[in-house]
Scaffold this motif. Structure first.
Motif, mmCIF file in Angstrom:
data_model
loop_
_atom_site.group_PDB
_atom_site.id
_atom_site.type_symbol
_atom_site.label_atom_id
_atom_site.label_comp_id
_atom_site.label_asym_id
_atom_site.label_seq_id
_atom_site.Cartn_x
_atom_site.Cartn_y
_atom_site.Cartn_z
ATOM 1 N N ASP A 119 -58.982 -33.469 56.204
ATOM 2 C CA ASP A 119 -58.776 -32.426 57.217
ATOM 3 C C ASP A 119 -57.918 -31.290 56.706
ATOM 4 O O ASP A 119 -58.177 -30.117 56.991
ATOM 5 N N GLU A 120 -56.866 -31.617 55.936
ATOM 6 C CA GLU A 120 -55.964 -30.560 55.464
ATOM 7 C C GLU A 120 -56.653 -29.638 54.453
ATOM 8 O O GLU A 120 -56.354 -28.445 54.380
ATOM 9 N N VAL A 121 -57.614 -30.176 53.710
ATOM 10 C CA VAL A 121 -58.372 -29.339 52.775
ATOM 11 C C VAL A 121 -59.315 -28.420 53.545
ATOM 12 O O VAL A 121 -59.424 -27.230 53.241
ATOM 13 N N ALA A 133 -58.887 -27.289 56.566
ATOM 14 C CA ALA A 133 -58.067 -26.253 57.196
ATOM 15 C C ALA A 133 -57.663 -25.196 56.177
ATOM 16 O O ALA A 133 -57.681 -23.993 56.470
ATOM 17 N N TYR A 134 -57.325 -25.636 54.975
ATOM 18 C CA TYR A 134 -56.922 -24.697 53.918
ATOM 19 C C TYR A 134 -58.089 -23.771 53.568
ATOM 20 O O TYR A 134 -57.918 -22.548 53.452
ATOM 21 N N THR A 141 -57.733 -32.525 46.989
ATOM 22 C CA THR A 141 -56.524 -32.354 47.795
ATOM 23 C C THR A 141 -56.189 -30.877 47.816
ATOM 24 O O THR A 141 -56.767 -30.082 47.063
ATOM 25 N N VAL A 142 -55.243 -30.489 48.658
ATOM 26 C CA VAL A 142 -54.845 -29.074 48.703
ATOM 27 C C VAL A 142 -54.297 -28.614 47.350
ATOM 28 O O VAL A 142 -54.663 -27.530 46.879
#
Length: 202
Positions: free
Chosen positions: A153-155, A157-158, A189-190
């Protein structure tokens, strides 16, 4: 030492099933029906901003019905190109293959010869509205899954907050991340996204 990366996940060919419809379900259904020959209209025109999916729909329709006359980016046509589309629409009204056209503006706002602008508005006209982030996220997740790639999810969003927001650009970045993840043998990953983009832009 980096791993040799093989091209094992080529982009999917544009078709109606992998078009992300979002708010454009009606336009998708219309183009699909037009390609299938279920309408009597001689011309169908779709318009929208860059990255809205115009070219995807035209290519999908062309694959479904090679007889169609396709005219993409009509707003960029020179005089000869405008004449060819004008003639094709006139021929379509006499029973020749129908014309599927696309551009960046509605017919009335196109800077084209008047008779062509009028003819583009004769048939069905649909605007392709921009996709929301939820639709883009669904598309990226599906494309990642097709490649066997996990996209946290964080990727997501980025990518949606830091990069060009049209699907073509986002999918291109996803391709690059897939290759970089394989070559470095690291998950996406981010930090890996930042690193990959820095190398890409260096």
């Amino acid at each position: 030492m980096q791993q040799l990366v093989l091209n094992i996940g080529p982009p999917a060919e544009p078709d109606f099933d992998n078009f992300v419809a979002g708010p454009n379900a009606e336009a998708l259904a219309a183009v699909r029906g037009f390609a299938a020959g279920t309408t009597r209209d001689a011309v169908l025109y779709v318009w929208g901003e860059r990255g809205s999916g115009r070219t995807h729909l035209l290519r999908a329709a062309g694959r479904a019905n090679p007889r169609l006359v396709l005219a993409d980016d009509v707003d960029k046509l020179d005089e000869a190109g405008q004449h060819r589309v004008f003639a094709a629409i006139n021929a379509a009204r006499q029973g020749e293959p129908p014309v599927l056209a696309a551009g960046a503006q509605p017919p009335a706002q196109l800077v084209l010869r008047e008779d062509l602008r009028t003819r583009l508005a004769w048939g069905l006209v649909y605007q392709l509205k921009p996709l929301g982030d939820a639709d883009k996220a669904l598309h990226l997740r599906a494309e990642a899954a097709r490649r066997g790639l996990r996209l946290p999810d964080e990727v997501l969003a980025y990518l949606l907050n830091r990069l060009p927001r049209d699907l073509a650009s986002l999918t291109g970045v996803l391709d690059a991340l897939d290759r970089y993840s394989l070559s470095t043998k690291r998950p996406v990953t981010v930090p890996l996204v930042r690193e990959a983009l820095e190398r890409k832009n260096a």
